[in-house]
Design an enzyme around this catalytic site. Structure first.
Site, PDB file in Angstrom:
ATOM      1  N   CYS A  77      14.137 -43.750  55.047  1.00 37.92           N
ATOM      2  CA  CYS A  77      15.439 -43.740  54.383  1.00 37.92           C
ATOM      3  C   CYS A  77      16.564 -43.924  55.409  1.00 37.92           C
ATOM      4  O   CYS A  77      16.601 -44.940  56.088  1.00 37.92           O
ATOM      5  CB  CYS A  77      15.610 -42.489  53.536  1.00 37.92           C
ATOM      6  SG  CYS A  77      16.958 -42.638  52.322  1.00 37.92           S
ATOM      7  N   HIS A 184      11.295 -43.440  50.011  1.00 42.42           N
ATOM      8  CA  HIS A 184      10.707 -42.173  50.449  1.00 42.42           C
ATOM      9  C   HIS A 184       9.209 -42.191  50.146  1.00 42.42           C
ATOM     10  O   HIS A 184       8.807 -41.978  48.999  1.00 42.42           O
ATOM     11  CB  HIS A 184      11.354 -41.004  49.705  1.00 42.42           C
ATOM     12  CG  HIS A 184      12.736 -40.687  50.159  1.00 42.42           C
ATOM     13  ND1 HIS A 184      12.987 -39.810  51.188  1.00 42.42           N
ATOM     14  CD2 HIS A 184      13.939 -41.136  49.741  1.00 42.42           C
ATOM     15  CE1 HIS A 184      14.286 -39.718  51.378  1.00 42.42           C
ATOM     16  NE2 HIS A 184      14.897 -40.529  50.509  1.00 42.42           N
ATOM     17  N   GLU A 186       7.024 -39.997  50.797  1.00 41.52           N
ATOM     18  CA  GLU A 186       6.566 -38.667  50.379  1.00 41.52           C
ATOM     19  C   GLU A 186       6.863 -38.403  48.911  1.00 41.52           C
ATOM     20  O   GLU A 186       6.360 -37.422  48.348  1.00 41.52           O
ATOM     21  CB  GLU A 186       7.188 -37.588  51.269  1.00 41.52           C
ATOM     22  CG  GLU A 186       8.644 -37.256  51.010  1.00 41.52           C
ATOM     23  CD  GLU A 186       9.633 -38.227  51.643  1.00 41.52           C
ATOM     24  OE1 GLU A 186      10.841 -37.908  51.654  1.00 41.52           O
ATOM     25  OE2 GLU A 186       9.205 -39.292  52.139  1.00 41.52           O
TER      26      GLU A 186
END
Length: 214
Positions: A77, A184, A186
């Site tokens: 990011c 992202h 994750e």
């Protein structure tokens, strides 16, 4: 594989730690420049405004640039945006704020006259070239984005995304060991987990090759 997340006061570190652990990494979160410099692989997170992240990263900037010479580094990011030469975010009109200049290019605001900004939610990836970070990732796979700025598709782009214009969703340096994602991983389900596993595998292979070369 030991991976160090750089703790410079921005980013959702625990969520990222859990994602990397699911990718079979042993994870350390560190704000110690010496420990970061000695790491076998680094992750540079980032949430918020570019300028704030630049200021927070200042004590670690030289360490990251030096590490990029011979260490696998993953930016996420705003951490990914910091890898670029410069950004217009937070700068006076006609000016820019310097990034780490690991990847050539400028980060600019998404075209808000064409699309809703920030770009928030799931969007499709398009693979632009081969790189181990996108092994097993196909055109049309979805990732989760939250951002208002992006960089144009260029030679360094590994995967792109279309949101008002085509921007770099994944990029890597010519040497290949410095890479990043605008999204992202994750928070990106199976696609994101595969990206993180790819980074961990890349870092392991890279370090094994370094040992063999020595």
């Amino acid at each position: 594989m030991q991976v160090t997340i750089i703790d410079y006061g921005v980013g959702n570190l625990r969520s990222l730690q859990r994602g990397l652990e699911r990718a079979d990494a042993t994870v350390t979160i560190s704000d110690d420049p010496d420990e970061i410099a000695a790491s076998d692989a680094l992750v540079l997170p980032g949430v918020g405004a570019f300028g704030e992240c630049v200021r927070n990263l200042e004590p670690f900037a030289d360490v990251v640039v030096d590490a990029a010479e011979d260490t696998p580094v993953l930016g996420i990011c705003v951490g990914f945006q910091l890898m670029f030469t410069e950004s217009t975010e937070g700068a006076p009109e006609g000016e820019t704020i310097d990034g780490l200049d690991l990847i050539p290019g400028r980060v600019e605001r998404l075209p808000s006259d064409e699309v809703k900004v920030p770009h928030m939610g799931w969007n499709e990836l398009t693979i632009e070239r081969d790189h181990p970070i996108v092994d097993g990732i196909d055109d049309g796979d979805y990732a989760y984005f939250v951002h208002s700025y992006g960089s144009e598709v260029a030679d360094h782009t590994v995967a792109s995304c279309d949101y008002g214009f085509d921007f770099a969703a994944v990029a890597a340096t010519e040497a290949g060991n410095v890479m990043g994602t605008q999204f992202h991983p994750e928070k990106s389900g199976d696609t994101g987990l595969r990206i993180l596993k790819n980074f961990v595998n890349f870092a392991e292979n890279w370090n094994d090759a370094q040992v063999t070369a020595d």
